[in-house]
Design a protein around this motif. Sequence first.
Motif, PDB file in Angstrom:
ATOM      1  N   VAL A 264      -6.441   3.672  -3.340  1.00 19.90           N
ATOM      2  CA  VAL A 264      -5.817   2.692  -2.459  1.00 19.90           C
ATOM      3  C   VAL A 264      -6.543   2.731  -1.121  1.00 19.90           C
ATOM      4  O   VAL A 264      -6.575   3.768  -0.453  1.00 19.90           O
TER       5      VAL A 264
ATOM      6  N   ARG B 253      -8.073  -7.424  -0.887  1.00 26.82           N
ATOM      7  CA  ARG B 253      -6.914  -7.812  -0.078  1.00 26.82           C
ATOM      8  C   ARG B 253      -6.829  -9.328   0.091  1.00 26.82           C
ATOM      9  O   ARG B 253      -5.736  -9.906   0.014  1.00 26.82           O
TER      10      ARG B 253
ATOM     11  N   LEU C 203       2.091   1.798  -3.463  1.00 23.09           N
ATOM     12  CA  LEU C 203       1.017   2.311  -4.312  1.00 23.09           C
ATOM     13  C   LEU C 203       0.750   3.788  -4.039  1.00 23.09           C
ATOM     14  O   LEU C 203       0.480   4.568  -4.958  1.00 23.09           O
TER      15      LEU C 203
ATOM     16  N   VAL D 298      -3.876   2.729 -11.162  1.00 22.81           N
ATOM     17  CA  VAL D 298      -4.437   2.610  -9.818  1.00 22.81           C
ATOM     18  C   VAL D 298      -5.184   3.896  -9.501  1.00 22.81           C
ATOM     19  O   VAL D 298      -4.589   4.978  -9.449  1.00 22.81           O
TER      20      VAL D 298
ATOM     21  N   LEU E 256       0.830  -1.213   0.000  1.00 22.87           N
ATOM     22  CA  LEU E 256       0.000   0.000   0.000  1.00 22.87           C
ATOM     23  C   LEU E 256       0.861   1.258   0.000  1.00 22.87           C
ATOM     24  O   LEU E 256       0.533   2.252  -0.659  1.00 22.87           O
TER      25      LEU E 256
ATOM     26  N   VAL F 256      -7.779  -2.385  -3.608  1.00 21.24           N
ATOM     27  CA  VAL F 256      -7.147  -1.428  -4.528  1.00 21.24           C
ATOM     28  C   VAL F 256      -8.062  -1.291  -5.741  1.00 21.24           C
ATOM     29  O   VAL F 256      -8.466  -2.302  -6.331  1.00 21.24           O
TER      30      VAL F 256
END
Length: 330
Positions: free
Chosen positions: A37, A59, A14, A34, A11, A42
């Motif tokens: 987050v 997740r 990201l 992306v 994370l 995601v």
Amino acid sequence: MPFSVTWHTLLDELDDLPEGSTLITPLSNDRFRVNDVQEQRVIIEFLDRDIDETRPLQRDQFETLYRHITDEPGGFELDRLPPDGDPYPAVLSLHPRFEVDEDAGVITKTEGPTSTQLLDGEPDTDEERTEPEGLDVYADALLLIDALERHDVADLPEMETDALVNLYTLLSDVQRDANDLRKDVADVLLNRLHHDRPVSGPFGSVQRTTRRNRSLKDDEEVLAVLEDAGIDRERVLGVDRDKVDDALDVTELSESDVYDIEESEYVRKAEVDEERKETRLQGLKDQLAATEGEEAEELRDEIEELESRIEELTEFKSGASFHTRAGGEP
């Protein structure tokens, strides 16, 4: 190391992604970004799809993939992913301890430096067009495009003979060059396709297939095997074309005595004026390099519109949703 540590490291990676960063999936080569987050998922957005362009990656699915990778010494085979599952390894590759090996078709955990599925950047549409070195199909295709733009090929009978000759020559050259390049591309792709699983790109999909080629063993061996199986050799013996031709050479018989002959006429390329082609090609290169202003902008708009139409007609779409396999596989 518990997965929660790996998850929060991912994370953080990201969150640190530069705005507009683009990733690519290892199997289908779909580009995506992306968008958001969150603690439990995601959110990604595909750039090459008209449907299902936004998807949440959960997740628990990342954790399942993590377990498989850490349980396999050689890494987890990508072709074991469920349909539409390849965004997961692409995102996980941003973690400093996970890497996708497309040539081997696996995602692995490693202690050394890793690469990611992050693209270097979007192509610059204002960048000057350059010719690929040593690629004959590019030059011949450019000449063919020029010929198609200058002549009304929708009405071939009205075209002048010399224009038809030029068009046929260029079509023949492009076909030859494209086929050579197609074979080279196929050789590389063959090492990246696994277990007959289709792999898609923006314009279509390919699949590994097997072709069977048969050739008879030695005549006496074949006849002996068939005779042992109760097949009389006269049932399988026939006229050998090569032996018939040899017989014609030593007799006064003509071909028509033993062959039914049908003649058909066709056009064959006799020669190519490479110097003339190179002169015209250089003129086209100079013209492209000098194009600017409104004319260049109109050309880019036309190209983008054409690419959009082609993509709409040929893009491989899948409505399958990501799910967990029986047994806990992602």
